[in-house]
Scaffold this motif. Sequence first.
Motif, PDB file in Angstrom:
ATOM      1  N   ALA A 142       0.854  -1.189   0.000  1.00  0.00           N
ATOM      2  CA  ALA A 142       0.000   0.000   0.000  1.00  0.00           C
ATOM      3  C   ALA A 142       0.886   1.234   0.000  1.00  0.00           C
ATOM      4  O   ALA A 142       1.703   1.415   0.913  1.00  0.00           O
ATOM      5  CB  ALA A 142      -0.923   0.005   1.210  1.00  0.00           C
ATOM      6  N   ILE A 143       0.774   2.056  -1.041  1.00  0.00           N
ATOM      7  CA  ILE A 143       1.529   3.307  -1.153  1.00  0.00           C
ATOM      8  C   ILE A 143       0.547   4.454  -1.010  1.00  0.00           C
ATOM      9  O   ILE A 143      -0.358   4.612  -1.839  1.00  0.00           O
ATOM     10  CB  ILE A 143       2.259   3.398  -2.507  1.00  0.00           C
ATOM     11  N   ASP A 144       0.691   5.237   0.062  1.00  0.00           N
ATOM     12  CA  ASP A 144      -0.270   6.307   0.355  1.00  0.00           C
ATOM     13  C   ASP A 144      -1.698   5.760   0.349  1.00  0.00           C
ATOM     14  O   ASP A 144      -2.633   6.420  -0.130  1.00  0.00           O
ATOM     15  CB  ASP A 144      -0.128   7.465  -0.634  1.00  0.00           C
ATOM     16  N   GLY A 145      -1.836   4.524   0.825  1.00  0.00           N
ATOM     17  CA  GLY A 145      -3.157   3.912   0.938  1.00  0.00           C
ATOM     18  C   GLY A 145      -3.656   3.226  -0.314  1.00  0.00           C
ATOM     19  O   GLY A 145      -4.756   2.667  -0.310  1.00  0.00           O
ATOM     20  N   ILE A 146      -2.868   3.226  -1.388  1.00  0.00           N
ATOM     21  CA  ILE A 146      -3.287   2.622  -2.658  1.00  0.00           C
ATOM     22  C   ILE A 146      -2.776   1.192  -2.731  1.00  0.00           C
ATOM     23  O   ILE A 146      -1.578   0.947  -2.606  1.00  0.00           O
ATOM     24  CB  ILE A 146      -2.727   3.405  -3.865  1.00  0.00           C
ATOM     25  N   SER A 147      -3.654   0.242  -2.949  1.00  0.00           N
ATOM     26  CA  SER A 147      -3.260  -1.159  -3.105  1.00  0.00           C
ATOM     27  C   SER A 147      -2.614  -1.349  -4.475  1.00  0.00           C
ATOM     28  O   SER A 147      -3.247  -1.139  -5.509  1.00  0.00           O
ATOM     29  CB  SER A 147      -4.484  -2.080  -2.989  1.00  0.00           C
ATOM     30  N   LEU A 148      -1.326  -1.745  -4.464  1.00  0.00           N
ATOM     31  CA  LEU A 148      -0.585  -1.901  -5.706  1.00  0.00           C
ATOM     32  C   LEU A 148       0.176  -3.219  -5.718  1.00  0.00           C
ATOM     33  O   LEU A 148       0.476  -3.795  -4.673  1.00  0.00           O
ATOM     34  CB  LEU A 148       0.401  -0.737  -5.888  1.00  0.00           C
ATOM     35  N   THR A 149       0.505  -3.678  -6.924  1.00  0.00           N
ATOM     36  CA  THR A 149       1.274  -4.908  -7.095  1.00  0.00           C
ATOM     37  C   THR A 149       2.736  -4.555  -7.346  1.00  0.00           C
ATOM     38  O   THR A 149       3.049  -3.722  -8.190  1.00  0.00           O
ATOM     39  CB  THR A 149       0.733  -5.729  -8.278  1.00  0.00           C
ATOM     40  N   VAL A 150       3.610  -5.202  -6.588  1.00  0.00           N
ATOM     41  CA  VAL A 150       5.044  -4.957  -6.714  1.00  0.00           C
ATOM     42  C   VAL A 150       5.555  -5.601  -8.000  1.00  0.00           C
ATOM     43  O   VAL A 150       5.338  -6.786  -8.255  1.00  0.00           O
ATOM     44  CB  VAL A 150       5.805  -5.530  -5.506  1.00  0.00           C
ATOM     45  N   ALA A 151       6.250  -4.824  -8.824  1.00  0.00           N
ATOM     46  CA  ALA A 151       6.769  -5.336 -10.088  1.00  0.00           C
ATOM     47  C   ALA A 151       8.239  -5.742  -9.990  1.00  0.00           C
ATOM     48  O   ALA A 151       8.694  -6.609 -10.732  1.00  0.00           O
ATOM     49  CB  ALA A 151       6.608  -4.291 -11.188  1.00  0.00           C
TER      50      ALA A 151
END
Length: 214
Positions: free
Chosen positions: A139-148
């Motif tokens: 979570a970056i600044d609360g955004i759910s993201l997939t690590v590439a």
Amino acid sequence: MFTGIIEEVGTVKTVKRSSNSSFIEIQAEKVLEDVSIGDSIAVNGVCLTVTHFSSGVFQADVMNETLSRSSLGSLASGSPVNLERAMAANGRFGGHIVSGHIDGTGIVTDVRNDGIAVWYTISAIPGILRYIVEKGSIAIDGISLTVAKVTDTSFSVSIIPHTASQTTLATKKKGDTVNLENDIIGKYVEKLMKPAENTEKSGITMEFLTKNGF
């Protein structure tokens, strides 16, 4: 609990900071549709409690410790912020398990275009990077993201245009600070894999198990 799916980008109206107490006032719309005093709203990934609200605005108290240990301390009037209400029991789980309790911050070290996507590389301390795995969640600044991609000093994510347009990521540039929350499952697994401390031995040994037919 949150999911990391941002509902809207709000705007900071006021940040007041003193030696004893601090609060932040944010202009918003969607997250206020069914708001009540005491509700939880994640602001750039930090879980805050609504203490007051009126038409188009809500207020939350913020500990000075939170301001100094997160990117919230750099907010000022006019700053855009990612907002998400706590997940409803009947809600759609579109992201991953996000607690709203950040593990620390990272620094944007590179932003580059790749066709329609944008790559962000973020440096972080080893204590945060140890829980980040390729194709895992962050979570970056609360955004759910997939690590590439993950290295010894940083990790990267690739953002599609929709994510950029619906969050504050599009405003981030090299040198900016962002809040980071690791996938909580990894931390629980690590804790459970450690031997329990200060507990009495059970007395069950390999010799005991063999003697009794196990």
